[in-house]
Design a protein around this motif. Structure first.
Motif, PDB file in Angstrom:
ATOM      1  N   MET A 187       0.851  -1.167   0.000  1.00  0.00           N
ATOM      2  CA  MET A 187       0.000   0.000   0.000  1.00  0.00           C
ATOM      3  C   MET A 187       0.897   1.231   0.000  1.00  0.00           C
ATOM      4  O   MET A 187       1.896   1.292   0.685  1.00  0.00           O
ATOM      5  CB  MET A 187      -0.893  -0.023   1.230  1.00  0.00           C
ATOM      6  CG  MET A 187      -1.771   1.183   1.318  1.00  0.00           C
ATOM      7  SD  MET A 187      -2.982   1.095   2.614  1.00  0.00           S
ATOM      8  CE  MET A 187      -3.909  -0.307   2.078  1.00  0.00           C
TER       9      MET A 187
ATOM     10  N   TYR B 238       1.705   5.242   0.702  1.00  0.00           N
ATOM     11  CA  TYR B 238       1.353   6.270   1.681  1.00  0.00           C
ATOM     12  C   TYR B 238       2.097   7.550   1.348  1.00  0.00           C
ATOM     13  O   TYR B 238       3.120   7.536   0.670  1.00  0.00           O
ATOM     14  CB  TYR B 238       1.663   5.812   3.111  1.00  0.00           C
ATOM     15  CG  TYR B 238       3.116   5.503   3.346  1.00  0.00           C
ATOM     16  CD1 TYR B 238       3.984   6.481   3.794  1.00  0.00           C
ATOM     17  CD2 TYR B 238       3.619   4.230   3.113  1.00  0.00           C
ATOM     18  CE1 TYR B 238       5.318   6.205   3.997  1.00  0.00           C
ATOM     19  CE2 TYR B 238       4.946   3.940   3.320  1.00  0.00           C
ATOM     20  CZ  TYR B 238       5.796   4.938   3.765  1.00  0.00           C
ATOM     21  OH  TYR B 238       7.126   4.660   3.957  1.00  0.00           O
TER      22      TYR B 238
ATOM     23  N   THR C  35      -6.002  13.008   7.437  1.00  0.00           N
ATOM     24  CA  THR C  35      -5.630  11.624   7.216  1.00  0.00           C
ATOM     25  C   THR C  35      -6.808  10.917   6.554  1.00  0.00           C
ATOM     26  O   THR C  35      -7.942  11.053   6.996  1.00  0.00           O
ATOM     27  CB  THR C  35      -5.275  10.956   8.547  1.00  0.00           C
ATOM     28  OG1 THR C  35      -4.185  11.688   9.124  1.00  0.00           O
ATOM     29  CG2 THR C  35      -4.879   9.514   8.364  1.00  0.00           C
ATOM     30  N   ARG C  36      -6.510  10.175   5.485  1.00  0.00           N
ATOM     31  CA  ARG C  36      -7.588   9.528   4.747  1.00  0.00           C
ATOM     32  C   ARG C  36      -7.036   8.394   3.886  1.00  0.00           C
ATOM     33  O   ARG C  36      -5.855   8.361   3.574  1.00  0.00           O
ATOM     34  CB  ARG C  36      -8.323  10.525   3.863  1.00  0.00           C
ATOM     35  CG  ARG C  36      -7.439  11.154   2.805  1.00  0.00           C
ATOM     36  CD  ARG C  36      -7.998  12.481   2.317  1.00  0.00           C
ATOM     37  NE  ARG C  36      -7.177  13.081   1.281  1.00  0.00           N
ATOM     38  CZ  ARG C  36      -6.087  13.797   1.505  1.00  0.00           C
ATOM     39  NH1 ARG C  36      -5.650  13.972   2.733  1.00  0.00           N
ATOM     40  NH2 ARG C  36      -5.413  14.323   0.514  1.00  0.00           N
ATOM     41  N   PHE C  37      -7.925   7.493   3.492  1.00  0.00           N
ATOM     42  CA  PHE C  37      -7.618   6.394   2.585  1.00  0.00           C
ATOM     43  C   PHE C  37      -8.410   6.613   1.313  1.00  0.00           C
ATOM     44  O   PHE C  37      -9.606   6.867   1.365  1.00  0.00           O
ATOM     45  CB  PHE C  37      -8.021   5.060   3.223  1.00  0.00           C
ATOM     46  CG  PHE C  37      -7.892   3.886   2.295  1.00  0.00           C
ATOM     47  CD1 PHE C  37      -6.686   3.250   2.138  1.00  0.00           C
ATOM     48  CD2 PHE C  37      -8.980   3.425   1.575  1.00  0.00           C
ATOM     49  CE1 PHE C  37      -6.561   2.166   1.289  1.00  0.00           C
ATOM     50  CE2 PHE C  37      -8.878   2.342   0.724  1.00  0.00           C
ATOM     51  CZ  PHE C  37      -7.652   1.712   0.582  1.00  0.00           C
TER      52      PHE C  37
ATOM     53  N   ASP D  89      -4.289   1.856  -4.040  1.00  0.00           N
ATOM     54  CA  ASP D  89      -4.688   2.364  -2.731  1.00  0.00           C
ATOM     55  C   ASP D  89      -3.605   3.286  -2.199  1.00  0.00           C
ATOM     56  O   ASP D  89      -2.417   3.029  -2.369  1.00  0.00           O
ATOM     57  CB  ASP D  89      -4.866   1.217  -1.739  1.00  0.00           C
ATOM     58  CG  ASP D  89      -5.831   0.162  -2.242  1.00  0.00           C
ATOM     59  OD1 ASP D  89      -6.742   0.516  -3.014  1.00  0.00           O
ATOM     60  OD2 ASP D  89      -5.674  -1.010  -1.859  1.00  0.00           O
TER      61      ASP D  89
ATOM     62  N   VAL E 219      -2.828   5.860   1.411  1.00  0.00           N
ATOM     63  CA  VAL E 219      -3.205   6.492   2.674  1.00  0.00           C
ATOM     64  C   VAL E 219      -2.446   7.803   2.751  1.00  0.00           C
ATOM     65  O   VAL E 219      -1.225   7.832   2.628  1.00  0.00           O
ATOM     66  CB  VAL E 219      -2.851   5.612   3.891  1.00  0.00           C
ATOM     67  CG1 VAL E 219      -3.120   6.359   5.192  1.00  0.00           C
ATOM     68  CG2 VAL E 219      -3.642   4.313   3.856  1.00  0.00           C
ATOM     69  N   TYR E 220      -3.179   8.892   2.896  1.00  0.00           N
ATOM     70  CA  TYR E 220      -2.580  10.200   3.111  1.00  0.00           C
ATOM     71  C   TYR E 220      -2.574  10.466   4.612  1.00  0.00           C
ATOM     72  O   TYR E 220      -3.603  10.357   5.270  1.00  0.00           O
ATOM     73  CB  TYR E 220      -3.386  11.295   2.410  1.00  0.00           C
ATOM     74  CG  TYR E 220      -3.262  11.274   0.909  1.00  0.00           C
ATOM     75  CD1 TYR E 220      -2.160  11.840   0.287  1.00  0.00           C
ATOM     76  CD2 TYR E 220      -4.247  10.691   0.122  1.00  0.00           C
ATOM     77  CE1 TYR E 220      -2.042  11.829  -1.100  1.00  0.00           C
ATOM     78  CE2 TYR E 220      -4.137  10.676  -1.262  1.00  0.00           C
ATOM     79  CZ  TYR E 220      -3.034  11.245  -1.860  1.00  0.00           C
ATOM     80  OH  TYR E 220      -2.927  11.222  -3.221  1.00  0.00           O
TER      81      TYR E 220
ATOM     82  N   VAL F 173      -3.810   3.666  10.173  1.00  0.00           N
ATOM     83  CA  VAL F 173      -3.961   3.140   8.814  1.00  0.00           C
ATOM     84  C   VAL F 173      -5.145   2.182   8.762  1.00  0.00           C
ATOM     85  O   VAL F 173      -5.995   2.263   7.876  1.00  0.00           O
ATOM     86  CB  VAL F 173      -2.674   2.438   8.340  1.00  0.00           C
ATOM     87  CG1 VAL F 173      -2.909   1.695   7.031  1.00  0.00           C
ATOM     88  CG2 VAL F 173      -1.554   3.439   8.185  1.00  0.00           C
TER      89      VAL F 173
ATOM     90  N   GLU G  36      -8.401   4.090   8.759  1.00  0.00           N
ATOM     91  CA  GLU G  36      -8.731   4.723   7.484  1.00  0.00           C
ATOM     92  C   GLU G  36      -9.206   3.693   6.466  1.00  0.00           C
ATOM     93  O   GLU G  36     -10.151   3.931   5.720  1.00  0.00           O
ATOM     94  CB  GLU G  36      -7.532   5.488   6.925  1.00  0.00           C
ATOM     95  CG  GLU G  36      -7.163   6.703   7.755  1.00  0.00           C
ATOM     96  CD  GLU G  36      -8.323   7.646   7.971  1.00  0.00           C
ATOM     97  OE1 GLU G  36      -9.079   7.914   7.017  1.00  0.00           O
ATOM     98  OE2 GLU G  36      -8.477   8.145   9.098  1.00  0.00           O
ATOM     99  N   ILE G  37      -8.597   2.521   6.439  1.00  0.00           N
ATOM    100  CA  ILE G  37      -9.019   1.472   5.523  1.00  0.00           C
ATOM    101  C   ILE G  37     -10.430   0.998   5.871  1.00  0.00           C
ATOM    102  O   ILE G  37     -11.232   0.716   4.989  1.00  0.00           O
ATOM    103  CB  ILE G  37      -8.014   0.304   5.539  1.00  0.00           C
ATOM    104  CG1 ILE G  37      -6.693   0.768   4.926  1.00  0.00           C
ATOM    105  CG2 ILE G  37      -8.554  -0.904   4.772  1.00  0.00           C
ATOM    106  CD1 ILE G  37      -5.564  -0.222   5.088  1.00  0.00           C
TER     107      ILE G  37
ATOM    108  N   TYR H 266     -13.124   2.922   4.167  1.00  0.00           N
ATOM    109  CA  TYR H 266     -13.319   2.531   2.762  1.00  0.00           C
ATOM    110  C   TYR H 266     -14.252   1.329   2.645  1.00  0.00           C
ATOM    111  O   TYR H 266     -15.077   1.248   1.755  1.00  0.00           O
ATOM    112  CB  TYR H 266     -11.970   2.239   2.125  1.00  0.00           C
ATOM    113  CG  TYR H 266     -12.086   1.671   0.734  1.00  0.00           C
ATOM    114  CD1 TYR H 266     -12.439   2.491  -0.331  1.00  0.00           C
ATOM    115  CD2 TYR H 266     -11.859   0.334   0.490  1.00  0.00           C
ATOM    116  CE1 TYR H 266     -12.551   1.981  -1.610  1.00  0.00           C
ATOM    117  CE2 TYR H 266     -11.972  -0.187  -0.791  1.00  0.00           C
ATOM    118  CZ  TYR H 266     -12.313   0.647  -1.831  1.00  0.00           C
ATOM    119  OH  TYR H 266     -12.433   0.119  -3.088  1.00  0.00           O
TER     120      TYR H 266
END
Length: 61
Positions: free
Chosen positions: A1, A3, A11-13, A25, A27-28, A52, A55-56, A59
């Motif tokens: 993944m 990042y 923070t987001r996915f 995919d 992750v920020y 992490v 955030e997942i 989704y």
């Protein structure tokens, strides 16, 4: 993944597409991922790995 740090975002996915229209995919991590100042701040209870996973889970909802 994949990042990436995003100092101006949260923070987001997300699922993005590359030049060949393949999904990937990412992750920020925003500044909100760092621990808060007290136990009432949700970020105080999460490790970076837990952030992490959190955030997942957004989704997959």
């Amino acid at each position: 993944m994949t990042y990436q740090h995003d100092p101006t975002g949260s923070t987001r996915f997300v699922v993005e597409q590359d030049e060949e229209d393949q999904d990937f995919d990412i992750v920020y991590f925003g500044n909100d991922v760092y621990p808060g100042v007290d136990v009432l701040d949700p970020n105080s209870a999460l490790s970076m790995q837990a952030a992490v996973a959190h955030e997942i889970s957004h989704y997959h909802r």
